[in-house]
Design a protein around this motif. Sequence first.
Motif, PDB file in Angstrom:
ATOM      1  N   LEU A  79      55.223 -34.631  55.702  1.00  0.00           N
ATOM      2  CA  LEU A  79      55.124 -33.170  55.644  1.00  0.00           C
ATOM      3  C   LEU A  79      53.676 -32.697  55.736  1.00  0.00           C
ATOM      4  CD1 LEU A  79      57.801 -32.273  52.942  1.00  0.00           C
ATOM      5  CD2 LEU A  79      57.884 -31.814  55.395  1.00  0.00           C
ATOM      6  N   MET A  80      52.762 -33.425  55.063  1.00  0.00           N
ATOM      7  CA  MET A  80      51.346 -33.043  55.127  1.00  0.00           C
ATOM      8  C   MET A  80      50.811 -33.187  56.553  1.00  0.00           C
ATOM      9  SD  MET A  80      50.148 -32.193  52.096  1.00  0.00           S
ATOM     10  CE  MET A  80      48.466 -32.655  51.927  1.00  0.00           C
ATOM     11  N   GLN A  81      51.170 -34.269  57.225  1.00  0.00           N
ATOM     12  CA  GLN A  81      50.721 -34.480  58.604  1.00  0.00           C
ATOM     13  C   GLN A  81      51.280 -33.397  59.523  1.00  0.00           C
ATOM     14  OE1 GLN A  81      48.476 -36.624  59.503  1.00  0.00           O
ATOM     15  NE2 GLN A  81      48.554 -36.143  61.682  1.00  0.00           N
ATOM     16  N   LEU A  82      52.540 -33.064  59.325  1.00  0.00           N
ATOM     17  CA  LEU A  82      53.164 -32.009  60.123  1.00  0.00           C
ATOM     18  C   LEU A  82      52.481 -30.661  59.882  1.00  0.00           C
ATOM     19  CD1 LEU A  82      55.502 -31.331  62.076  1.00  0.00           C
ATOM     20  CD2 LEU A  82      56.891 -30.873  60.064  1.00  0.00           C
ATOM     21  N   ALA A  83      52.172 -30.359  58.619  1.00  0.00           N
ATOM     22  CA  ALA A  83      51.493 -29.102  58.291  1.00  0.00           C
ATOM     23  C   ALA A  83      50.076 -29.091  58.864  1.00  0.00           C
ATOM     24  CB  ALA A  83      51.462 -28.898  56.783  1.00  0.00           C
TER      25      ALA A  83
END
Length: 149
Positions: A79-83
């Motif tokens: 999720l952090m990478q996607l954000a």
Amino acid sequence: MNPSTEEDNQEEYEILDVTENAQQRMSAFIEYVGRVPQLISRVPHSDVAVAGLGGWAVGYLFKKVGRVAATSVGGGLCLMQLAYQSGYITINWNKLNRDMNRTQRIVNSTINENQTEIQTTIHKVKRFFKKNVPLSVGFAGGFLIGMAT
């Protein structure tokens, strides 16, 4: 009042002394409990069985909690990478590197200061495992079985 009715209303009670019986039971219990450590320390099979059961329980819980933790951390990283790629998060790399270097210096100095304590603790753990081989083997085997189930 009539004296005969007062005597009829009064009941006689017999007082029983139960302390002697309780003391006998307590002394028998204390004697039994006193023999338990001798039995456990003299029979390595029971040490292996008890440690194996404990190891199995710890391994099983470790597996369940580890699975949840790995899923949470992995999902959070995704999720952090996607954000980050979507532009919701920006990272100040200079500040991150500066903070990481400062933290690394603090950790290294703390490890150097506590090196003797760490070595003493490791020595105590090794000595415990060498002294209690049946417990160590039973726990390790139970842990691996718990991780497998």
